[in-house]
Write a protein that holds these residues in place. Structure first.
Motif, mmCIF file in Angstrom:
data_model
loop_
_atom_site.group_PDB
_atom_site.id
_atom_site.type_symbol
_atom_site.label_atom_id
_atom_site.label_comp_id
_atom_site.label_asym_id
_atom_site.label_seq_id
_atom_site.Cartn_x
_atom_site.Cartn_y
_atom_site.Cartn_z
ATOM 1 N N LEU A 81 0.728 -1.196 0.190
ATOM 2 C CA LEU A 81 -0.080 0.092 0.028
ATOM 3 C C LEU A 81 0.816 1.280 0.097
ATOM 4 O O LEU A 81 0.441 2.397 -0.451
ATOM 5 C CB LEU A 81 -0.961 0.071 1.255
ATOM 6 C CG LEU A 81 -2.093 -0.954 1.150
ATOM 7 C CD1 LEU A 81 -2.737 -0.873 2.522
ATOM 8 C CD2 LEU A 81 -3.039 -0.522 0.021
ATOM 9 N N LEU A 84 1.121 3.419 -2.923
ATOM 10 C CA LEU A 84 0.128 4.614 -3.482
ATOM 11 C C LEU A 84 0.619 5.907 -2.985
ATOM 12 O O LEU A 84 -0.030 7.049 -3.444
ATOM 13 C CB LEU A 84 -1.299 4.154 -2.432
ATOM 14 C CG LEU A 84 -1.985 2.786 -2.726
ATOM 15 C CD1 LEU A 84 -2.904 2.679 -1.964
ATOM 16 C CD2 LEU A 84 -2.559 3.050 -4.297
ATOM 17 N N GLU A 101 -6.800 8.310 -4.562
ATOM 18 C CA GLU A 101 -5.960 6.848 -4.928
ATOM 19 C C GLU A 101 -5.853 6.228 -3.559
ATOM 20 O O GLU A 101 -5.937 5.027 -3.519
ATOM 21 C CB GLU A 101 -4.994 7.203 -5.961
ATOM 22 C CG GLU A 101 -5.178 7.577 -7.069
ATOM 23 C CD GLU A 101 -4.096 7.842 -8.435
ATOM 24 O OE1 GLU A 101 -3.036 7.228 -8.001
ATOM 25 O OE2 GLU A 101 -4.521 8.584 -9.249
ATOM 26 N N ASP A 104 -8.871 4.953 -2.247
ATOM 27 C CA ASP A 104 -9.484 3.890 -3.146
ATOM 28 C C ASP A 104 -8.659 2.479 -2.872
ATOM 29 O O ASP A 104 -9.449 1.433 -2.730
ATOM 30 C CB ASP A 104 -9.376 4.154 -4.600
ATOM 31 C CG ASP A 104 -10.444 5.064 -5.149
ATOM 32 O OD1 ASP A 104 -11.423 5.128 -4.544
ATOM 33 O OD2 ASP A 104 -10.276 5.681 -6.229
ATOM 34 N N GLY A 105 -7.273 2.563 -2.677
ATOM 35 C CA GLY A 105 -6.588 1.518 -2.700
ATOM 36 C C GLY A 105 -6.805 0.890 -1.245
ATOM 37 O O GLY A 105 -6.646 -0.357 -1.159
ATOM 38 N N GLU A 108 -10.226 -0.862 -1.088
ATOM 39 C CA GLU A 108 -10.093 -2.048 -1.867
ATOM 40 C C GLU A 108 -9.563 -3.027 -1.156
ATOM 41 O O GLU A 108 -9.847 -4.208 -1.188
ATOM 42 C CB GLU A 108 -9.576 -1.659 -3.212
ATOM 43 C CG GLU A 108 -9.520 -2.794 -4.183
ATOM 44 C CD GLU A 108 -10.843 -3.729 -4.407
ATOM 45 O OE1 GLU A 108 -10.832 -4.664 -4.814
ATOM 46 O OE2 GLU A 108 -11.931 -2.949 -4.228
ATOM 47 N N PHE A 109 -8.150 -2.676 -0.637
ATOM 48 C CA PHE A 109 -7.760 -3.803 0.410
ATOM 49 C C PHE A 109 -8.432 -4.427 1.091
ATOM 50 O O PHE A 109 -8.286 -5.712 1.529
ATOM 51 C CB PHE A 109 -6.357 -3.184 0.689
ATOM 52 C CG PHE A 109 -5.472 -4.235 1.518
ATOM 53 C CD1 PHE A 109 -4.825 -5.101 0.943
ATOM 54 C CD2 PHE A 109 -5.566 -4.070 3.056
ATOM 55 C CE1 PHE A 109 -4.118 -6.030 1.861
ATOM 56 C CE2 PHE A 109 -4.797 -4.659 3.359
ATOM 57 C CZ PHE A 109 -4.071 -5.836 3.196
#
Length: 215
Positions: A81, A84, A101, A104-105, A108-109
């Motif tokens: 991560l 990012l 971003e 989002d990352g 999502e993780f």
């Protein structure tokens, strides 16, 4: 899976043994998504994987040992991560993109690893140092990068000198983790996923830069 994988008694597992071991882990991961962690039994995991409890015990001492293996694999992925944030700008419109971003990352993780993360959080909350270390390995990857970003902005005079970068970064990461773990709950408050992300990104941007983003 690459590298040497050993059985509980120290023997090096061959390709077939490695495949069996990974299948057991995959089946356990699937079961954790629908069953409470402590209700999962070795015999159930073995049956789902199409093998026997004896085979399970060749690779893991118990269900908890297998859960820790899944958690370690996830933590290794979670350490990514930090990508990012590496080399990303927090200036102008680029800063807003960076915040979006990151959110989002992170979300999502958490969605991807929801089942095992719930087990890790439970173990950490109960004081199990093994689960605590795994949780911190994931969070530290983002925390340290955020703290570095804030410190860099501070050195350029763009963030107040009285701000403690580590404290702000830690607070933001704790917020991200709490929100990520509660994503499904937001719908009961009338908050849609599409509305959650930009508002969370706004808080992150404000926390890092002390300014509203340029959109």
């Amino acid at each position: 899976m690459t590298g040497q994988v050993r059985t509980v008694d120290g023997r090096v597992a061959g390709r077939r043994g490695q495949a069996t071991r990974q299948k057991l882990l995959d089946c356990l991961s699937e079961m954790l998504s629908s069953s409470p962690y402590r209700d999962v039994k070795v015999i159930d995991v073995a049956r789902k994987a199409g093998t026997s409890p004896a085979t399970f015990y060749q690779y893991f001492p118990d269900v908890e040992g297998a859960v820790l293996e899944i958690a370690e694999q996830m933590a290794t992925e979670g350490a990514g991560l930090t990508e990012l944030l590496e080399g990303r700008s927090w200036a102008g419109k680029s800063g807003w993109a960076t915040a979006q971003e990151l959110v989002d990352g992170f979300l999502e993780f958490w969605r991807k690893n929801d089942a095992i993360l719930r087990v890790v959080d439970l173990g950490a909350a109960e004081g199990d140092k093994r689960f605590y270390k795994i949780r911190m390995k994931i969070l530290n990857s983002v925390n340290n990068s955020l703290a570095d970003s804030i410190a860099e902005l501070q050195s350029k005079g763009r963030v107040d000198k009285d701000v403690n970068p580590a404290a702000v970064a830690g607070s933001l990461v704790a917020m991200l983790a709490a929100v990520a773990a509660h994503q499904k709950g937001f719908s009961s408050w009338g908050v849609k996923q599409a509305e959650l992300k930009p508002n969370l990104a706004l808080l992150v941007h404000l926390g890092v830069t002390g300014r509203k983003p340029s959109k």
